[in-house]
Design an enzyme around this catalytic site. Structure first.
Site, PDB file in Angstrom:
ATOM      1  N   TYR A 154       0.829  -1.199   0.000  1.00 35.17           N
ATOM      2  CA  TYR A 154       0.000   0.000   0.000  1.00 35.17           C
ATOM      3  C   TYR A 154       0.869   1.257   0.000  1.00 35.17           C
ATOM      4  O   TYR A 154       0.580   2.223  -0.705  1.00 35.17           O
ATOM      5  CB  TYR A 154      -0.953   0.002   1.196  1.00 35.17           C
ATOM      6  CG  TYR A 154      -2.005   1.070   1.092  1.00 35.17           C
ATOM      7  CD1 TYR A 154      -3.068   0.920   0.208  1.00 35.17           C
ATOM      8  CD2 TYR A 154      -1.929   2.232   1.836  1.00 35.17           C
ATOM      9  CE1 TYR A 154      -4.037   1.910   0.083  1.00 35.17           C
ATOM     10  CE2 TYR A 154      -2.892   3.229   1.720  1.00 35.17           C
ATOM     11  CZ  TYR A 154      -3.939   3.058   0.854  1.00 35.17           C
ATOM     12  OH  TYR A 154      -4.895   4.042   0.726  1.00 35.17           O
ATOM     13  N   GLU A 161       1.200   6.492  -6.854  1.00 30.72           N
ATOM     14  CA  GLU A 161       0.094   7.377  -7.239  1.00 30.72           C
ATOM     15  C   GLU A 161       0.594   8.823  -7.225  1.00 30.72           C
ATOM     16  O   GLU A 161       0.260   9.602  -8.129  1.00 30.72           O
ATOM     17  CB  GLU A 161      -1.085   7.214  -6.285  1.00 30.72           C
ATOM     18  CG  GLU A 161      -1.824   5.908  -6.450  1.00 30.72           C
ATOM     19  CD  GLU A 161      -2.827   5.638  -5.343  1.00 30.72           C
ATOM     20  OE1 GLU A 161      -3.101   6.528  -4.512  1.00 30.72           O
ATOM     21  OE2 GLU A 161      -3.361   4.511  -5.304  1.00 30.72           O
TER      22      GLU A 161
END
Length: 187
Positions: A154, A161
């Site tokens: 994550y 991102e």
């Protein structure tokens, strides 16, 4: 009283079948995207990166669009989770996918392939665990794997991102400066 019990049991069965089907669909969809991405990379090497989103983007977008249902699952009590963190995760992915769909020039960047890879690994840690829980057969190995490997993946996903947004901003800045240069040169 017997009729209410039958109705309650059929409602429970419907919810169980629904949530099992939902998790199975998500598992199959993310498995397909990941397998396709890996197979394309192994077959075509770095050339596969240029059109990975074109090859898997529809299925990835469909899975991600359907993930909005998870917000209703939580609100309805079908799934036990906190709504706000899930809302942020679902909306973040959906917004990034919308951005990718709209910005075709970004779709061929390596950062997109990496992001799709990370997202699908994360989801393949999650949905098998959810399926086992729905079947009332939780596995400690799956539980440990999901909640332990999830953390570094994550973190990598979120960092990537940020890189995706940076690449997009740099491309926009490049476009702006080149257009400005071309206008000056024409004068």
């Amino acid at each position: 009283m017997g009729r209410n019990r039958v109705q309650s049991a059929s409602e429970l069965s419907f919810r169980l079948v629904y949530i099992f089907s939902y998790n199975l669909f998500q598992f199959c969809g993310h498995t397909w995207v990941l397998a396709n991405t890996i197979a394309r990379f192994l077959t075509f090497g770095e050339d596969a990166i240029a059109d990975t989103f074109y090859a898997v983007g529809f299925v990835m977008s469909l899975c991600q669009l359907l993930s909005i249902l998870e917000l209703f699952h939580i609100a309805d009590g079908i799934e036990k989770a906190r709504l706000l963190p899930r809302f942020v995760q679902v909306m973040e992915k959906n917004l990034l996918l919308i951005m990718l769909i709209m910005l075709e020039e970004v779709q061929s960047k390596p950062v997109v392939s990496v992001q799709l890879f990370l997202w699908n690994i994360l989801d393949l840690l999650r949905y098998p665990h959810e399926l086992l829980c729905v079947m009332d057969k939780p596995s400690i190995a799956m539980l440990w794997t999901r909640y332990t490997l999830w953390i570094p993946l994550y973190i990598l996903s979120v960092a990537n991102e940020g890189a995706s947004v940076t690449v997009w901003q740099l491309l926009q800045e490049r476009k702006h400066h080149l257009e400005k240069w071309n206008k000056k040169k024409r004068k």
